[in-house]
Write an enzyme that holds these catalytic residues in place. Structure first.
Site, short mmCIF file in Angstrom:
data_model
loop_
_atom_site.label_atom_id
_atom_site.label_comp_id
_atom_site.label_asym_id
_atom_site.label_seq_id
_atom_site.Cartn_x
_atom_site.Cartn_y
_atom_site.Cartn_z
CG ASP A 135 -9.85 9.99 7.33
OD1 ASP A 135 -10.93 10.82 6.73
OD2 ASP A 135 -8.49 9.92 6.78
CE LYS A 140 2.34 4.97 8.24
NZ LYS A 140 0.77 5.89 8.56
N GLY A 177 0.62 -0.93 -0.15
CA GLY A 177 0.48 0.46 -0.06
C GLY A 177 0.94 1.60 0.01
#
Length: 381
Positions: A224, A133, A111
């Site tokens: 979010d 990440k 991703g």
């Protein structure tokens, strides 16, 4: 009678460990109604009773305890931490100053978004799999924002919140190691559309609300909440992820005013630039419920600016086919999507809504069955 009858069935086994009972004691779980051995179950004294006890399997007991713990915490006196205390907690974050590739074997990209790329990673010594990440650090302000994201996640430990394993700072990048999740809720919705069973929807919303409850208890706003940020693990756990927009409220700042998040998921007060608090996340939960019902978002084909105008001017959205759903589900959506935040329930009140409170075991079973079927279809296609 079922417990007694099992003594006359020589092949009776514990529903968890699958070991034969023989002549050993066994217990019937009050929640899932299955039989378990002593090692796989607990016996809890009933309130207001000197002798009688409730019996649960370990799984059902842990789930019940987790929810009760969150609710008890929320019911206690709400207090805001000071900014100084939050900053001191951030200093406790351990960030390794070495090459993460000395500890993990970095695999394929799974991703990306903005300045971040997420890779599959395997711990070299243990062989355990994670997501890592990598965020390229462009300036000190961006680094501080990422540290805030890590701190809020680390300080919100819960079974429905993504867990950070460790972090590294190396080669002008922050590397954040977290649980490896197999898909997002959005992946499931894209394939299933509006065909998700209402019992499954109730279970999903129950799990997301449970995660929100622990955040809001500690005066944290996610800002979010959306299907892309609700992730599903290999074992079917549902977790809130991506705290890049999250904020900690303080004694000195009990509300926020920054416009941040994804337009179609924004609460009216956030979209209008008014002051807001944790209830913006409840609006996001309502939009998530609407998406699970309809298979698509309201205003999905409009431009971001047009979406903000529609949120401001239009009544709250409702499901396209209301007659398809129970009154309880429709009321849940309506409650979460109250345009006036004063009329919108908080996470504690939502958690007690009849649509998601005290769900029967079948809801979870149906979700796991749907997930297994969907994953098999995806792998075979």
């Amino acid at each position: 009678m079922e417990v007694v009858g099992s003594f006359f069935k020589p092949k009776s086994k514990c529903a968890s460990c699958q070991k034969s009972f023989g002549f050993h004691r066994r217990r019937k779980c009050e929640t899932c109604k299955k039989l378990y051995c002593k090692n796989c179950s607990v016996k809890i004294k009933r309130q207001n009773s000197r002798f009688r006890k409730n019996r649960y399997c370990n799984t059902c007991y842990e789930e019940t305890s987790s929810i009760k713990s969150s609710i008890q915490s929320f019911n206690s006196k709400e207090t805001f931490i000071s900014r100084d205390l939050f900053e001191s907690e951030k200093l406790k974050l351990k960030i390794n100053e070495c090459n993460p590739e000395e500890v993990y074997k970095i695999g394929s990209k799974i991703g990306e978004g903005g300045s971040a790329i997420v890779y599959h990673a395997k711990h070299i010594e243990s062989g355990e799999e994670y997501a890592i990440k990598r965020v390229m650090i462009q300036n000190l302000a961006q680094r501080e924002q990422i540290i805030n994201e890590m701190a809020i996640s680390e300080m919100s430990l819960h079974k429905n919140v993504i867990k950070i394993q460790e972090a590294f700072e190396y080669n002008f990048s922050l590397w954040i190691v977290s649980e490896l999740m197999v898909c997002s809720l959005n992946d499931l919705i894209i394939d299933m559309g509006s065909q998700i069973d209402e019992d499954v929807i109730a279970y999903i919303l129950h799990e997301v609300c449970s995660g929100l409850l622990i955040l809001h208890t500690n005066q944290r706003i996610h800002r979010d909440i959306k299907s892309d940020n609700i992730l599903i693990s290999e074992d079917g756990s549902i977790k809130i992820a991506d705290f890049g927009c999250a904020a900690q409220l303080f004694e000195e700042e009990s509300q926020r005013k920054t416009i941040i998040g994804t337009p179609v998921w924004m609460a009216p007060e956030l979209a209008l630039g008014e002051t807001y608090d944790m209830k913006v996340d409840i609006w996001g939960l309502g939009i998530l419920a609407l998406l699970l019902a309809d298979g698509e978002l309201p205003y999905a084909h409009e431009s971001p600016m047009k979406i903000l105008m529609l949120i401001k001017d239009n009544p709250s959205p409702i499901p396209r086919f209301p007659s398809k759903w129970s009154e309880s589900f429709l009321d849940f959506i309506s409650s979460c999507l109250q345009k006036n935040p004063q009329d919108r329930p908080d996470a504690h009140q939502v958690g007690f809504h009849q649509f998601i409170h005290d769900l029967p075991k079948r809801n979870k079973i149906k979700f796991y069955a749907l997930l297994d079927s969907w994953r098999n279809d995806t792998e075979n296609s």
